[in-house]
Scaffold this active site. Sequence first.
Site, mmCIF file in Angstrom:
data_model
loop_
_atom_site.group_PDB
_atom_site.id
_atom_site.type_symbol
_atom_site.label_atom_id
_atom_site.label_comp_id
_atom_site.label_asym_id
_atom_site.label_seq_id
_atom_site.Cartn_x
_atom_site.Cartn_y
_atom_site.Cartn_z
ATOM 1 N N GLY A 7 0.435 -0.854 -0.093
ATOM 2 C CA GLY A 7 0.059 0.211 0.299
ATOM 3 C C GLY A 7 0.649 1.461 -0.171
ATOM 4 N N GLY A 8 1.798 1.108 -0.397
ATOM 5 C CA GLY A 8 3.319 2.750 -0.450
ATOM 6 C C GLY A 8 2.644 3.586 -1.571
ATOM 7 N N GLY A 10 -0.041 4.572 -1.622
ATOM 8 C CA GLY A 10 -1.743 4.991 -0.671
ATOM 9 C C GLY A 10 -1.210 6.827 -0.250
ATOM 10 C CG PHE A 11 -2.725 9.644 3.346
ATOM 11 C CD1 PHE A 11 -2.149 11.039 3.546
ATOM 12 C CD2 PHE A 11 -3.759 9.644 4.363
ATOM 13 C CE1 PHE A 11 -1.717 11.728 4.066
ATOM 14 C CE2 PHE A 11 -3.161 10.781 5.439
ATOM 15 C CZ PHE A 11 -2.196 11.987 4.914
ATOM 16 C CB ILE A 12 -0.832 5.979 5.931
ATOM 17 C CG1 ILE A 12 -1.543 6.783 6.732
ATOM 18 C CG2 ILE A 12 0.468 5.985 6.471
ATOM 19 C CD1 ILE A 12 -2.335 6.620 7.594
ATOM 20 N N GLY A 13 1.541 4.970 3.190
ATOM 21 C CA GLY A 13 1.999 4.010 2.941
ATOM 22 C C GLY A 13 3.126 5.001 2.164
ATOM 23 C CB THR A 133 -8.212 1.638 11.792
ATOM 24 O OG1 THR A 133 -8.918 3.145 12.413
ATOM 25 C CG2 THR A 133 -8.722 0.389 11.678
ATOM 26 C CG ASP A 134 -8.876 5.449 16.161
ATOM 27 O OD1 ASP A 134 -9.624 4.995 15.183
ATOM 28 O OD2 ASP A 134 -8.839 6.621 16.662
ATOM 29 C CD GLU A 135 -13.162 4.222 11.660
ATOM 30 O OE1 GLU A 135 -13.234 3.731 10.779
ATOM 31 O OE2 GLU A 135 -12.405 5.856 11.059
ATOM 32 C CE1 TYR A 158 -10.507 0.585 7.023
ATOM 33 C CE2 TYR A 158 -11.016 1.804 8.334
ATOM 34 C CZ TYR A 158 -10.671 1.319 8.126
ATOM 35 O OH TYR A 158 -9.048 1.756 8.336
ATOM 36 C CE LYS A 162 -7.379 -1.598 8.698
ATOM 37 N NZ LYS A 162 -5.707 -2.106 8.028
HETATM 38 P P1 NAD Z 1 -5.416 5.384 1.380
HETATM 39 O O1 NAD Z 1 -6.933 4.502 0.940
HETATM 40 O O2 NAD Z 1 -4.567 6.204 0.745
HETATM 41 O O3 NAD Z 1 -4.368 3.513 0.588
HETATM 42 C C1 NAD Z 1 -4.855 2.323 0.711
HETATM 43 C C2 NAD Z 1 -3.193 1.637 -0.142
HETATM 44 O O4 NAD Z 1 -3.548 0.513 -0.749
HETATM 45 C C3 NAD Z 1 -3.443 2.295 -2.433
HETATM 46 O O5 NAD Z 1 -1.861 2.648 -2.923
HETATM 47 C C4 NAD Z 1 -4.335 0.952 -2.633
HETATM 48 O O6 NAD Z 1 -3.868 0.995 -4.461
HETATM 49 C C5 NAD Z 1 -3.341 -0.204 -1.548
HETATM 50 N N1 NAD Z 1 -4.070 -1.408 -2.371
HETATM 51 C C6 NAD Z 1 -5.401 -1.645 -1.871
HETATM 52 N N2 NAD Z 1 -6.122 -2.762 -2.145
HETATM 53 C C7 NAD Z 1 -5.016 -3.767 -1.999
HETATM 54 C C8 NAD Z 1 -4.714 -4.933 -2.751
HETATM 55 N N3 NAD Z 1 -5.453 -6.214 -2.554
HETATM 56 N N4 NAD Z 1 -3.163 -5.171 -3.202
HETATM 57 C C9 NAD Z 1 -2.476 -4.455 -2.719
HETATM 58 N N5 NAD Z 1 -2.437 -3.192 -2.452
HETATM 59 C C10 NAD Z 1 -3.990 -2.570 -2.051
HETATM 60 O O7 NAD Z 1 -5.037 4.401 2.422
HETATM 61 P P2 NAD Z 1 -4.210 5.257 4.299
HETATM 62 O O8 NAD Z 1 -5.149 6.212 4.718
HETATM 63 O O9 NAD Z 1 -3.113 5.593 3.495
HETATM 64 O O10 NAD Z 1 -4.472 4.139 4.921
HETATM 65 C C11 NAD Z 1 -3.347 2.870 5.175
HETATM 66 C C12 NAD Z 1 -3.312 1.724 5.958
HETATM 67 O O11 NAD Z 1 -3.373 3.046 6.791
HETATM 68 C C13 NAD Z 1 -4.465 1.032 6.203
HETATM 69 O O12 NAD Z 1 -4.422 -0.295 6.820
HETATM 70 C C14 NAD Z 1 -5.611 2.195 7.134
HETATM 71 O O13 NAD Z 1 -6.613 1.044 7.702
HETATM 72 C C15 NAD Z 1 -4.366 2.612 7.828
HETATM 73 N N6 NAD Z 1 -4.884 3.535 8.921
HETATM 74 C C16 NAD Z 1 -5.221 4.430 7.774
HETATM 75 C C17 NAD Z 1 -5.872 6.194 8.891
HETATM 76 C C18 NAD Z 1 -5.955 6.948 8.414
HETATM 77 O O14 NAD Z 1 -6.682 7.515 9.214
HETATM 78 N N7 NAD Z 1 -5.804 7.340 7.687
HETATM 79 C C19 NAD Z 1 -5.609 6.240 10.965
HETATM 80 C C20 NAD Z 1 -5.271 4.736 11.247
HETATM 81 C C21 NAD Z 1 -4.904 3.103 10.096
HETATM 82 O O1 DAU Z 2 -9.332 6.813 12.745
HETATM 83 C C1 DAU Z 2 -8.751 6.570 11.603
HETATM 84 C C2 DAU Z 2 -9.393 6.460 10.325
HETATM 85 O O2 DAU Z 2 -10.007 7.447 10.351
HETATM 86 C C3 DAU Z 2 -9.112 5.751 9.077
HETATM 87 O O3 DAU Z 2 -8.906 4.649 9.691
HETATM 88 C C4 DAU Z 2 -9.869 5.276 7.980
HETATM 89 O O4 DAU Z 2 -9.048 4.611 7.115
HETATM 90 C C5 DAU Z 2 -10.166 6.792 7.730
HETATM 91 O O5 DAU Z 2 -10.198 7.105 6.578
HETATM 92 C C6 DAU Z 2 -10.878 7.791 9.070
HETATM 93 O O6 DAU Z 2 -11.909 7.311 8.923
HETATM 94 P P1 DAU Z 2 -13.033 8.363 9.215
HETATM 95 O O7 DAU Z 2 -13.907 7.766 9.415
HETATM 96 O O8 DAU Z 2 -12.729 8.889 10.838
HETATM 97 O O9 DAU Z 2 -12.600 9.770 8.241
HETATM 98 P P2 DAU Z 2 -13.414 10.675 7.020
HETATM 99 O O10 DAU Z 2 -12.434 11.641 6.019
HETATM 100 O O11 DAU Z 2 -14.295 10.057 6.744
HETATM 101 O O12 DAU Z 2 -14.487 11.611 8.317
HETATM 102 C C7 DAU Z 2 -14.031 12.169 9.329
HETATM 103 C C8 DAU Z 2 -14.878 12.687 10.062
HETATM 104 O O13 DAU Z 2 -15.354 13.593 9.469
HETATM 105 C C9 DAU Z 2 -16.287 11.725 10.617
HETATM 106 O O14 DAU Z 2 -16.812 11.564 12.086
HETATM 107 C C10 DAU Z 2 -17.120 11.846 9.539
HETATM 108 C C11 DAU Z 2 -16.853 13.488 9.177
HETATM 109 N N1 DAU Z 2 -17.323 13.885 7.504
HETATM 110 C C12 DAU Z 2 -16.389 13.143 6.627
HETATM 111 C C13 DAU Z 2 -17.047 13.246 5.180
HETATM 112 C C14 DAU Z 2 -16.034 12.679 4.490
HETATM 113 C C15 DAU Z 2 -18.094 14.492 7.067
HETATM 114 O O15 DAU Z 2 -19.190 15.374 8.010
HETATM 115 N N2 DAU Z 2 -18.645 15.317 6.342
HETATM 116 C C16 DAU Z 2 -17.602 14.696 5.104
HETATM 117 O O16 DAU Z 2 -18.012 15.037 3.878
#
Ligand code: NAD
Ligand code: DAU
Length: 357
Positions: A7-8, A10-13, A133-135, A158, A162
Amino acid sequence: MRFLVTGGAGFIGSAVCRHLVGVEAGQVLNVDKLTYSSDLRSLTSIENHPNYQFIQADICDREAIVSILKKWQPTIILHLAAETHVDRSITGAAPFVETNIRGTFTLLETCRDYFEGLSPALKAAFRFVHVSTDEVFGSLGPTGAFNESSPYQPNSPYSASKAAADHLVRAWFHTYGLPTLTTNCSNNYGPYQFPEKLIPLMTIQAMRRQKLPVYGTGLNVRDWLHVEDHARALLAVARNGRVGETYAIGGQSERNNLQVVEAICDQLDKRDPGPQPRRHLIQFVADRPGHDARYAIDSSKITRDLSWHALHNFESGLSNTIDWYFGSQTWWEPHLRSVQAIASQPVLEPSESGTTP
Ligand code: NAD
Ligand code: DAU
């Protein structure tokens, strides 16, 4: 150290890859399927670096992963590949079950075979870091915070997918002795985040003076962490974490959604004043089903045991993130057509909106 990052793209990767190659001088293989939320342009700064390689593969493809492990011979797996957007999991859970559960299972099984074939010295160094994730812990009331002992109570497709992956990872440690570690992190923000998530979506909408759809009352609370702080935390866990354990990671920056959206509006008004303050664009819309009320993380274990703490504070981190989106239209614009909230709205002409992008 040879790292395999799933997942490198993506955003965090991508932040993890940039950190590993740019700061840690690690050798990195990025394995990514390149789904809608990926973008290889997030890796432009390291794409030609001799320590970085990319291969397009699906973590559910057992044969491909076996061959990758054999060729790359990683010491550390950082597993981030996932379907990540809660709203998409509500309208269609199948890819979440497929990638987050079956993909993690496939990775664990292939890594188990690979681990069994390693020399004792390489076995001692091998780590499988599962990024979760904390979710998975569900929703908090007005007080308290999640920690490593919090019970699992996932509420969305979701978070359930996880949570299932976390349980598989735990079982592969206890049953097969695979050296796994799991992290449970709060909401990340920063550059290169796909514009369906709250902060980039609201920033882009507000820049273009479009409606800002806040779910329900806007009082749901998230604990925000800058993505670079998360990348550093994952490295600390990979290098010095205790095998078989979990680490909760958070930013100690709790804000309700309305506060976040208002802060974005106010910062954009300072940069680009218009006829009316942007707060008037806020619209309260139907709530997300099963919307968790509050997340907060107690990070004292990772701070105490691994000397990690967040370096970014939310106000300056948010301000820099808004600056980044302001100057990176060529990065985010191609993604907008797959973001429902944006695709469904007409874009005003700059002369009508009195704004730049
Ligand atoms: P993202 O959606 O930006 O990136 C996910 C990446 O995974 C993408 O590049 C996608 O192409 C790749 N991917 C998806 N399915 C795949 C598959 N089958 N094989 C190979 N690659 C695949 O997500 P992110 O926000 O960077 O999150 C990365 C990780 O961190 C996830 O596991 C997510 O659950 C976890 N996480 C995210 C957050 C957050 O706030 N974004 C917080 C806590 C944990
Ligand atoms: O807590 C970690 C998680 O944070 C990660 O595991 C998930 O991958 C990541 O997507 C994120 O989940 P959230 O559901 O918290 O994130 P999101 O940005 O979708 O929403 C953040 C908050 O904002 C949530 O309470 C919903 C609200 N929201 C979101 C969107 C997209 C709105 O009010 N309006 C919107 O349009």
